[in-house]
Design a protein around this motif. Structure first.
Motif, PDB file in Angstrom:
ATOM      1  N   TYR A   1       0.823  -1.214   0.000  1.00 31.24           N
ATOM      2  CA  TYR A   1       0.000   0.000   0.000  1.00 31.24           C
ATOM      3  C   TYR A   1       0.854   1.260   0.000  1.00 31.24           C
ATOM      4  O   TYR A   1       0.543   2.243  -0.679  1.00 31.24           O
ATOM      5  CB  TYR A   1      -0.918  -0.014   1.231  1.00 31.24           C
ATOM      6  CG  TYR A   1      -1.737   1.250   1.385  1.00 31.24           C
ATOM      7  CD1 TYR A   1      -2.894   1.439   0.647  1.00 31.24           C
ATOM      8  CD2 TYR A   1      -1.339   2.255   2.270  1.00 31.24           C
ATOM      9  CE1 TYR A   1      -3.648   2.597   0.784  1.00 31.24           C
ATOM     10  CE2 TYR A   1      -2.088   3.417   2.412  1.00 31.24           C
ATOM     11  CZ  TYR A   1      -3.235   3.583   1.665  1.00 31.24           C
ATOM     12  OH  TYR A   1      -3.961   4.731   1.802  1.00 31.24           O
ATOM     13  N   GLN A   2       1.942   1.248   0.743  1.00 29.87           N
ATOM     14  CA  GLN A   2       2.754   2.444   0.899  1.00 29.87           C
ATOM     15  C   GLN A   2       3.757   2.650  -0.239  1.00 29.87           C
ATOM     16  O   GLN A   2       4.172   3.781  -0.492  1.00 29.87           O
ATOM     17  CB  GLN A   2       3.535   2.372   2.228  1.00 29.87           C
ATOM     18  CG  GLN A   2       2.684   2.576   3.456  1.00 29.87           C
ATOM     19  CD  GLN A   2       2.208   4.017   3.593  1.00 29.87           C
ATOM     20  OE1 GLN A   2       2.520   4.867   2.799  1.00 29.87           O
ATOM     21  NE2 GLN A   2       1.435   4.270   4.634  1.00 29.87           N
ATOM     22  N   LEU A   3       4.146   1.589  -0.912  1.00 31.41           N
ATOM     23  CA  LEU A   3       5.218   1.681  -1.902  1.00 31.41           C
ATOM     24  C   LEU A   3       4.976   2.720  -2.993  1.00 31.41           C
ATOM     25  O   LEU A   3       5.880   3.520  -3.295  1.00 31.41           O
ATOM     26  CB  LEU A   3       5.458   0.297  -2.523  1.00 31.41           C
ATOM     27  CG  LEU A   3       6.718   0.167  -3.396  1.00 31.41           C
ATOM     28  CD1 LEU A   3       7.974   0.493  -2.571  1.00 31.41           C
ATOM     29  CD2 LEU A   3       6.826  -1.237  -3.983  1.00 31.41           C
ATOM     30  N   PRO A   4       3.774   2.789  -3.630  1.00 30.58           N
ATOM     31  CA  PRO A   4       3.587   3.760  -4.712  1.00 30.58           C
ATOM     32  C   PRO A   4       3.662   5.218  -4.263  1.00 30.58           C
ATOM     33  O   PRO A   4       4.004   6.098  -5.049  1.00 30.58           O
ATOM     34  CB  PRO A   4       2.178   3.431  -5.244  1.00 30.58           C
ATOM     35  CG  PRO A   4       1.886   2.057  -4.761  1.00 30.58           C
ATOM     36  CD  PRO A   4       2.595   1.928  -3.458  1.00 30.58           C
ATOM     37  N   LYS A   5       3.308   5.489  -3.020  1.00 32.97           N
ATOM     38  CA  LYS A   5       3.263   6.871  -2.537  1.00 32.97           C
ATOM     39  C   LYS A   5       4.459   7.229  -1.650  1.00 32.97           C
ATOM     40  O   LYS A   5       4.500   8.298  -1.061  1.00 32.97           O
ATOM     41  CB  LYS A   5       1.972   7.101  -1.758  1.00 32.97           C
ATOM     42  CG  LYS A   5       1.812   6.208  -0.543  1.00 32.97           C
ATOM     43  CD  LYS A   5       0.494   6.465   0.171  1.00 32.97           C
ATOM     44  CE  LYS A   5      -0.668   5.945  -0.649  1.00 32.97           C
ATOM     45  NZ  LYS A   5      -1.948   6.072   0.057  1.00 32.97           N
ATOM     46  N   MET A   6       5.428   6.348  -1.582  1.00 35.61           N
ATOM     47  CA  MET A   6       6.544   6.535  -0.656  1.00 35.61           C
ATOM     48  C   MET A   6       7.643   7.408  -1.268  1.00 35.61           C
ATOM     49  O   MET A   6       8.218   7.049  -2.303  1.00 35.61           O
ATOM     50  CB  MET A   6       7.118   5.177  -0.276  1.00 35.61           C
ATOM     51  CG  MET A   6       8.066   5.187   0.904  1.00 35.61           C
ATOM     52  SD  MET A   6       8.718   3.507   1.190  1.00 35.61           S
ATOM     53  CE  MET A   6       7.203   2.602   1.508  1.00 35.61           C
ATOM     54  N   PRO A   7       7.957   8.581  -0.675  1.00 37.85           N
ATOM     55  CA  PRO A   7       9.089   9.385  -1.142  1.00 37.85           C
ATOM     56  C   PRO A   7      10.391   8.609  -0.991  1.00 37.85           C
ATOM     57  O   PRO A   7      10.550   7.792  -0.080  1.00 37.85           O
ATOM     58  CB  PRO A   7       9.070  10.597  -0.204  1.00 37.85           C
ATOM     59  CG  PRO A   7       7.690  10.645   0.358  1.00 37.85           C
ATOM     60  CD  PRO A   7       7.236   9.213   0.437  1.00 37.85           C
ATOM     61  N   ILE A   8      11.314   8.868  -1.899  1.00 36.43           N
ATOM     62  CA  ILE A   8      12.571   8.122  -1.893  1.00 36.43           C
ATOM     63  C   ILE A   8      13.307   8.264  -0.566  1.00 36.43           C
ATOM     64  O   ILE A   8      13.930   7.316  -0.083  1.00 36.43           O
ATOM     65  CB  ILE A   8      13.467   8.598  -3.060  1.00 36.43           C
ATOM     66  CG1 ILE A   8      12.787   8.271  -4.391  1.00 36.43           C
ATOM     67  CG2 ILE A   8      14.841   7.931  -2.998  1.00 36.43           C
ATOM     68  CD1 ILE A   8      13.549   8.747  -5.598  1.00 36.43           C
ATOM     69  N   LYS A   9      13.213   9.444   0.057  1.00 39.54           N
ATOM     70  CA  LYS A   9      13.945   9.675   1.302  1.00 39.54           C
ATOM     71  C   LYS A   9      13.449   8.800   2.446  1.00 39.54           C
ATOM     72  O   LYS A   9      14.138   8.611   3.444  1.00 39.54           O
ATOM     73  CB  LYS A   9      13.868  11.146   1.697  1.00 39.54           C
ATOM     74  CG  LYS A   9      12.457  11.628   2.024  1.00 39.54           C
ATOM     75  CD  LYS A   9      12.473  13.106   2.434  1.00 39.54           C
ATOM     76  CE  LYS A   9      11.065  13.592   2.786  1.00 39.54           C
ATOM     77  NZ  LYS A   9      11.080  15.021   3.210  1.00 39.54           N
ATOM     78  N   TYR A  10      12.196   8.272   2.292  1.00 42.28           N
ATOM     79  CA  TYR A  10      11.646   7.421   3.350  1.00 42.28           C
ATOM     80  C   TYR A  10      11.921   5.940   3.127  1.00 42.28           C
ATOM     81  O   TYR A  10      11.601   5.104   3.981  1.00 42.28           O
ATOM     82  CB  TYR A  10      10.121   7.616   3.458  1.00 42.28           C
ATOM     83  CG  TYR A  10       9.721   8.978   3.972  1.00 42.28           C
ATOM     84  CD1 TYR A  10      10.496   9.639   4.925  1.00 42.28           C
ATOM     85  CD2 TYR A  10       8.570   9.610   3.506  1.00 42.28           C
ATOM     86  CE1 TYR A  10      10.127  10.898   5.386  1.00 42.28           C
ATOM     87  CE2 TYR A  10       8.191  10.859   3.963  1.00 42.28           C
ATOM     88  CZ  TYR A  10       8.982  11.501   4.905  1.00 42.28           C
ATOM     89  OH  TYR A  10       8.619  12.736   5.360  1.00 42.28           O
ATOM     90  N   LEU A  11      12.471   5.588   1.977  1.00 38.44           N
ATOM     91  CA  LEU A  11      12.686   4.187   1.666  1.00 38.44           C
ATOM     92  C   LEU A  11      13.623   3.515   2.675  1.00 38.44           C
ATOM     93  O   LEU A  11      13.352   2.406   3.145  1.00 38.44           O
ATOM     94  CB  LEU A  11      13.252   4.037   0.252  1.00 38.44           C
ATOM     95  CG  LEU A  11      12.253   4.264  -0.890  1.00 38.44           C
ATOM     96  CD1 LEU A  11      12.954   4.144  -2.236  1.00 38.44           C
ATOM     97  CD2 LEU A  11      11.105   3.251  -0.810  1.00 38.44           C
TER      98      LEU A  11
END
Length: 419
Positions: free
Chosen positions: A230-240
């Protein structure tokens, strides 16, 4: 406990039916099954009819047992309800009933601030009591070997050095503890304040791990997977990096809990022998034989995939087909549904049905909750409860969904009036 619950539900339903006869027909409030908050579950119920039709014409309900039973004490009603003729319709009724009772009815019975506060008051009293009893029981068995609380009062069977409290089975306790974590967050949203410490949440997670429930561990893994997807498509790169770090910590915690659980490792070690036995149609290892209701439906779908029979994988074969499939292993007629709900949902409604089912609990949150941060948090808890219920079927999924719909409905009404 389950029988008491059903008696109480019967009392409530009977009272509502009697009240419906008293109230004039034009004043009865009948919910719209295709309202925004309910429509995706209605779509799921429609889709499962398609699955049933496909399963019926492909022989998923045809075992040739008719209306017979090998149980000498079986009543005519028991025999009929558990036959391949009636079981799909009874399962359909149960699925609709659960949604109406736990999701829709609270909107009519508790649709005030006083009603919601009463729910949380009863919940806190019940949850803390069960938690305290569970902790004391676990400490007694762990340190002095005294088994205080049995699994069931009817047979006084004990579960050993596993946390279970008053939930009965440890796998039930696992789901109830996770449900408690989600309800505590929902209560904090209702009261507009943080009223539970992170240390307490960690303590509840430790109790969950102490159940040593294989289905609970599976549910936790499914929850983590649902949240990540659920979170992967909306996840900013800095939060990965932080997210992956958290997932790694959760994965390592679950891994160490699993490898230190003798019971779970017995299942894992028996998997290679079980695969060989299924391929050669020989006897399964005893530990796997005890879980045949979970194993055989998975094996059937894998076998179909290997033969490129994709339709049952995508649309399933309808309610009750998993139970009827499993009944070939038992000499006594009964209900033999998979314990792991994820297996049951996929087997009976397919991958498409699974996606519709998940969306039925996620889609309504988009319009219901206006504040983005709260909506995202509630969605995470919803996915958490969904994952746990996929590991082990429980009505807590419907209770949590029904209460969050009720709470945000009341909060939105207050907000509208204030404007």
């Amino acid at each position: 406990g389950g029988n008491i619950s059903r008696l109480l539900q019967l009392f409530v339903v009977t009272s509502l039916i009697l009240r419906a006869f008293i109230i004039p027909f034009d004043k009865l409030k009948i919910p719209n099954p295709f309202a925004e908050q309910y429509k995706w579950y209605s779509y799921y119920l429609i889709f499962i009819v398609i699955s049933f039709i496909y399963g019926y014409f492909t022989g998923a309900y045809d075992l040739g047992y008719g209306l017979t039973s090998t149980r000498k004490d079986a009543s005519g009603i028991f025999i009929f309800l558990n036959s391949q003729f009636a079981r799909p319709f009874f399962e359909y009724f149960i699925t609709i009933y659960y949604f109406i009772y736990f999701v829709i009815l609270p909107r009519y019975l508790l649709d005030t601030s006083q009603g919601i506060n009463y729910f949380f008051k009863v919940f806190l009293l019940t949850f803390y009591s069960c938690l305290l009893v569970g902790i004391l029981d676990f400490l007694l068995i762990y340190f002095i070997g005294f088994e205080w609380v049995p699994r069931h009062l009817s047979d006084f069977t004990h579960v050993g050095k596993r946390f279970h409290g008053l939930a009965g089975e440890p796998r039930d306790a696992f789901v109830y503890l996770g449900f408690g974590i989600a309800i505590f967050y929902l209560r904090s949203v209702w009261l507009n304040k943080q009223n539970i410490s992170n240390l307490f949440i960690v303590g509840l997670f430790i109790c969950m791990l102490l159940t040593q429930s294989s289905s609970g561990f599976i549910g936790l893994i499914i929850s983590a997977g649902l949240i990540f997807i659920y979170q992967l498509p909306k996840m900013p790169i800095k939060y990965l990096a932080p997210i992956f770090t958290i997932l790694i910590i959760i994965s390592l915690t679950t891994y160490f809990a699993v490898i230190n659980s003798t019971r779970t490792m017995i299942y894992i070690d028996a998997i290679p022998a079980a695969i060989q036995a299924l391929e050669s149609s020989s006897n399964l290892p005893p530990i796997i034989q005890a879980q045949i209701v979970n194993v055989y439906p998975v094996w059937v779908r894998i076998s179909e995939l290997m033969r490129y029979e994709l339709l049952p994988i995508f649309i399933g074969t309808g309610f009750g087909s998993a139970s009827i499939l499993n009944s070939i292993f038992f000499n006594i007629d009964g209900v033999y549904n998979p314990h792991a709900n994820i297996i049951r949902v996929i087997f009976e409604s397919g991958v498409i049905g699974l996606l519709i089912f998940i969306n039925a609990f996620i889609s309504p949150l988009k319009r219901l909750i206006s504040k983005r941060n709260i909506r995202e948090n509630i969605t995470m808890y919803m996915l958490f409860i969904l994952g746990l219920s996929f590991g082990h079927r429980s009505s807590t999924l419907f209770i949590f969904f029904g209460m969050l719909l009720l709470i945000f409905s009341v909060k939105n009404k207050k907000l509208f009036k204030s404007k």
